[in-house]
Design an enzyme around this catalytic site. Structure first.
Site, PDB file in Angstrom:
ATOM      1  N   GLU A 126      -4.612 -16.316  -2.036  1.00 36.75           N
ATOM      2  CA  GLU A 126      -3.187 -16.677  -2.172  1.00 36.75           C
ATOM      3  C   GLU A 126      -2.618 -16.919  -0.782  1.00 36.75           C
ATOM      4  O   GLU A 126      -2.802 -16.099   0.115  1.00 36.75           O
ATOM      5  CB  GLU A 126      -2.458 -15.532  -2.878  1.00 36.75           C
ATOM      6  CG  GLU A 126      -1.026 -15.841  -3.226  1.00 36.75           C
ATOM      7  CD  GLU A 126      -0.381 -14.717  -4.036  1.00 36.75           C
ATOM      8  OE1 GLU A 126      -1.029 -14.155  -4.945  1.00 36.75           O
ATOM      9  OE2 GLU A 126       0.766 -14.379  -3.746  1.00 36.75           O
ATOM     10  N   GLU A 181      -3.386  -7.889  -5.554  1.00 33.07           N
ATOM     11  CA  GLU A 181      -2.569  -6.946  -4.769  1.00 33.07           C
ATOM     12  C   GLU A 181      -2.447  -5.602  -5.485  1.00 33.07           C
ATOM     13  O   GLU A 181      -1.346  -5.110  -5.762  1.00 33.07           O
ATOM     14  CB  GLU A 181      -1.202  -7.566  -4.465  1.00 33.07           C
ATOM     15  CG  GLU A 181      -1.339  -8.835  -3.648  1.00 33.07           C
ATOM     16  CD  GLU A 181      -0.023  -9.412  -3.137  1.00 33.07           C
ATOM     17  OE1 GLU A 181       1.045  -8.926  -3.526  1.00 33.07           O
ATOM     18  OE2 GLU A 181      -0.082 -10.351  -2.310  1.00 33.07           O
TER      19      GLU A 181
HETATM   20  C1  GAL Z   1       2.424 -12.217  -3.760  1.00 31.28           C
HETATM   21  C2  GAL Z   1       2.067 -11.914  -5.198  1.00 31.28           C
HETATM   22  C3  GAL Z   1       2.539 -13.022  -6.120  1.00 31.28           C
HETATM   23  C4  GAL Z   1       3.955 -13.380  -5.801  1.00 31.28           C
HETATM   24  C5  GAL Z   1       4.069 -13.784  -4.368  1.00 31.28           C
HETATM   25  C6  GAL Z   1       5.433 -14.246  -3.951  1.00 31.28           C
HETATM   26  O1  GAL Z   1       2.351 -11.109  -2.939  1.00 31.28           O
HETATM   27  O2  GAL Z   1       0.687 -11.780  -5.335  1.00 31.28           O
HETATM   28  O3  GAL Z   1       2.420 -12.612  -7.454  1.00 31.28           O
HETATM   29  O4  GAL Z   1       4.748 -12.274  -6.065  1.00 31.28           O
HETATM   30  O5  GAL Z   1       3.716 -12.676  -3.577  1.00 31.28           O
HETATM   31  O6  GAL Z   1       5.456 -14.532  -2.593  1.00 31.28           O
END
Ligand code: GAL
Length: 828
Positions: free
Chosen positions: A521, A429
């Site tokens: 993710e 991100e």
């Molecule tokens: C994502 C991020 C992670 C964590 C997660 C929580 O956007 O890449 O590191 O913060 O959100 O939902």
């Protein structure tokens, strides 16, 4: 003859392969020990923000003796005002000093002695006997220094000093820990030796009949004269020699030489997530038949590709990546690595058949990758959480310009022989993903990776610019086109990495017809283990709106464990998996997260200090959702029934069951059927809504009318006893091994008391230590390093570490009003 040897040497100098001798017979052999030894014991530590300069350390400085790896932040108090913020787990950083005094045998005077750090968080600076060796800002990367020019040999002492500056906070979005939190090694080599991370082993051609193994080995000559030597590369499978190749080299004074060798392995045993078979290559350098250096590299033989239609193909077979993202902390142990603690996490994840790990968002401890090789995980090895643009005030963006090339190169060099790694992620991100600047950086980073390894795919974990949680499918598709930013279309990435936006996954082939898919993710669903909001309660759901804070939660900052609550950018567990399982071209996903971690207590703030995202809680206890995955991913027959059965009379309770290998489940309350349910369509669970009545809830799953499984939940009486269960009743007496002991609070009949939150006191007899206590409660501010802890919903964990003596360790748990209990752990 002379002419021939000149010719051979000439070819060797060009790095061309010469097979002087090779055999493929199976022969017993011994894989030599590593040339490095642990350098973890007997360090001194001093924490003091005001000692900024090494020369301020003097005889009045007080030191505490400890063994590494060490994380000082985990020893501190949770502090609402901590500059690390709740994101950082409300635990303080600071400035710490480590020193160690040691002797080096005289016989090593002509050798090279190096100190190897696997990771120091962060900004480490190192001195040996007053000489400055260097600085390393990145807390997650390994590095080493050659100590030889400054060492005293024989009886005279040496002193190494390490400054660790984690005082500028915040510098991380999650709990980082502070200190020399990974292993330290002392490495002794001849002056002619295989360089650190000096081998690169690939398997360019793999069939079930044979595999070609290509080895590139960097030999370094630090002698002031040129050297001729024989390099023998032997491939072992366990302790059996498989094949070998010999090559003669001549290498100039103070020079490096890269050897290129190709070896054929017949009938290779392939590495896969299901059967993680490893080989070891041993490089032996000899001069006049005397062995002077041996270097060991584990590797695996496997072929893979990411196919546009079929997803991930491993050894010719389609494999769905069912991965999880993990941060590096080990719950109550903080960030100080312990191999057994990592192994336990992986074992628990294997229990629901997770087959992938993303090392979010940094290079992991080397031991994690070794375990992934051995246990069979498909790893995405990630480098950065930010580039030039900061995410927190004092983060790595400040070091970016000076260090990113070296840090990324070192990560690839360090990790590229691990068969478990299939993708490199150059960032998570990254704010620059939307800009032309991002494209330039991505191309640069991808170029750095490709120079060192072309066998894996380069990706970046990219997040949407807009909330995709919209119901209108046409709009979703329109939005999904703009979802991917300049980075995605820059050509720098080999595979598109989606963070969240599962609504767009099915559009991938239209949006990116030429680049394969991976969900870097997903999900970000939230749960407190053992806590449930029922229909008759007001369910505190998030999201309400993407841009709203979750200010309106439950008292006590709990989150329902029915898979009802999610971050607005994510989904429930079921929603993403339903999409993912539908299409082969969706190669797989890495769920946020496998375990809860310290810090980032989304959706809450203080008093919450650890996360709610885990499928498994901070202590290692699975939440209910674990069994949904288990029912979908394993061959094991599952019938998981929840919630607990201790409610007020008459209250409407939702009873859920995750099951597999059956057509239907029938639920009985106190012997009376309350209905048969079966999953319809893409359902992943069944549910009954029934008024509570104390007693016994029983579920029976059936296939073709025959009982498959039976699960019973009983109403617990008043808490009466403590039950201790060790994950391993026998551990090694090596001062390092761990036994994880689960404490259950039960009623007089041994039924788990699901709401019990007694404070439990622990004591240990013997030469071991209590090194961690944890209940998995995100709002607990009790130290993980104490000897007492309050249980969460009937459960608590205590971690015992062995001493160096073989003996029986006796752990006793006590709590007011409950019967004390003792368990014996044998250290052998
Ligand atoms: C994502 C991020 C992670 C964590 C997660 C929580 O956007 O890449 O590191 O913060 O959100 O939902």
């Amino acid at each position: 003859m002379k002419k021939l040897s000149n010719f051979i040497q000439g070819l060797a100098l060009l790095g061309v392969i010469i097979l002087v001798m090779s055999y493929t017979g199976k022969e017993k052999g011994t894989v030599p020990n590593s040339r490095k030894v642990a350098f973890n014991s007997g360090w001194n530590f001093h924490l003091n923000d005001s000692i900024k300069d090494k020369d301020t350390i003097n005889s009045s400085t007080t030191w505490r003796t400890l063994n590494l790896p060490h994380d000082w932040s985990i020893e501190g108090k949770f502090d609402e005002k901590s500059p690390a913020g709740y994101g950082g787990g409300a635990l303080n950083g600071g400035l710490g000093w480590y020193k160690k005094t040691f002797k080096i045998a005289l016989e090593n005077k002509e050798k090279i002695t190096s100190i190897v750090f696997d990771g120091v968080y962060r900004n480490s600076q190192v001195w040996i006997n007053g000489h400055y060796l260097g600085k390393r800002p990145n807390g997650y990367i390994g590095f080493q220094y050659d100590l030889s020019p400054y060492l005293n040999y024989g009886d005279k002492n040496n002193e190494i000093i390490v400054k660790v500056d984690n005082s500028k906070q915040p510098n991380s979005r999650w709990y980082s820990g502070s200190g020399i939190f990974r292993n330290v090694w002392l490495e002794t080599t001849d002056k002619l030796y295989v360089e650190q991370w000096g081998t690169y082993i690939t398997t360019p051609k793999v069939t079930s009949k044979s595999a070609s193994v290509h080895l590139e080995t960097t030999i370094k000559n630090q002698y002031a004269a040129s050297k001729s030597a024989t390099i023998l590369t032997t491939i072992f499978k366990n302790d059996t020699k498989v094949t070998s190749v010999t090559q003669n080299i001549s290498i100039a004074a103070n020079a490096n030489q890269v050897l290129s060798q190709d070896i054929l392995v017949n009938n290779p045993v392939l590495w896969s997530d299901e059967k993680p078979e490893l080989y070891t290559s041993v490089t032996t350098i000899s001069i006049d038949n005397k062995i002077i250096d041996q270097y060991k590299t584990n590797f695996g033989i496997r072929s893979f590709k990411f196919d546009l239609n079929k997803g991930f193909i491993l050894n010719g077979k389609q494999v769905k990546i069912k991965g999880v993202c993990m941060h590096h902390d080990l719950g109550p142990l903080g960030s100080a690595i312990n191999t057994r603690a990592i192994e336990r996490q992986l074992e628990i994840l294997k229990g629901m058949r997770v087959n992938g790990i993303r090392t979010s968002h940094n290079p992991p401890a080397p031991e994690l990758l070794d375990l992934c090789d051995k246990m069979g995980f498909i790893v995405m090895d990630e480098a950065f959480d930010m580039w030039k643009k900061a995410k927190t005030k004092y983060d790595y963006s400040l070091d970016w310009d000076k260090w990113h090339t070296k840090d990324l190169q070192d990560q690839i060099l360090r990790d590229r022989n691990h068969p478990s790694i299939f993708m490199w992620s150059i960032g998570n991100e990254i704010p620059e993903q939307w800009s032309d600047e991002g494209v330039v950086i991505a191309k640069e980073l991808s170029g750095i990776v490709k120079k060192l390894d072309t066998t894996r795919l380069v990706t970046a974990a990219m997040n949407p610019a807009v909330n995709m949680n919209i119901d209108d499918v046409t709009l979703q598709f329109e939005k999904s086109k703009t979802y991917f930013n300049k980075l995605a279309t820059s050509g720098a990435l080999d595979i598109i990495g989606y963070n969240y936006a599962h609504q767009t996954f099915e559009h991938h082939q239209k949006n990116f017809p030429n680049i394969p898919f991976i969900a870097t993710e997903t999900t970000s669903a939230l749960e407190t283990r053992g806590y449930y909001d029922n229909v008759s309660d007001v369910v505190k759901k998030w999201p309400v709106r993407w841009d709203l804070k979750f200010t309106d939660g439950n008292p006590g900052n709990t989150v329902s464990a029915y898979d009802q609550v999610q971050a607005p950018w994510g989904s429930t567990h079921e929603a993403t998996w339903k999409v993912m399982k539908k299409h082969d071209f969706l190669a797989g996903m890495y769920i946020w997260t496998g375990f809860d971690y310290i810090g980032e207590p989304t959706p809450y703030e203080w008093p919450s200090i650890s996360s709610y995202f885990g499928i498994v809680d901070l202590a290692g206890f699975p939440k209910d959702i674990y069994y949904m995955y288990q029912s979908e991913w394993t061959n094991k027959t599952v019938l998981h029934l929840f919630p607990h059965w201790n409610w007020t009379a008459g209250k409407n309770v939702d009873v859920w069951a995750y099951y597999n290998n059956a057509d239907e489940v029938e639920l009985f309350l106190n012997g009376k059927s309350v209905g048969v349910r079966s999953k319809k369509g893409d359902d992943l669970h069944v549910m009954w809504r029934i008024p509570f009545q104390a007693g016994t809830l029983k579920a029976i799953s059936r296939k073709n009318g025959k009982t498959v499984l039976e699960t019973v939940i009983k109403t617990a009486g008043v808490p009466a006893a403590l039950k201790l269960t060790a994950d391993r009743p026998t551990i090694k007496a090596d001062g390092n091994d761990l036994s994880f002991v689960t404490v259950d609070i039960t009623d007089a009949n041994g039924v788990l008391s699901p709401n019990a939150n007694n404070e439990i006191l622990f004591s240990l007899k013997g030469n071991g230590k209590i090194v961690g206590v944890c209940s998995g409660d995100p709002v607990s501010h009790e130290s993980y390093k104490g000897t007492k802890h309050t249980a969460l919903n009937g459960k608590c964990l205590v971690v015992i570490q062995s001493g160096n003596k073989a003996e029986k360790l006796e752990l006793t748990a006590n709590a007011n009003g409950l019967k004390a209990t003792t368990i014996t752990i044998s250290a052998e």
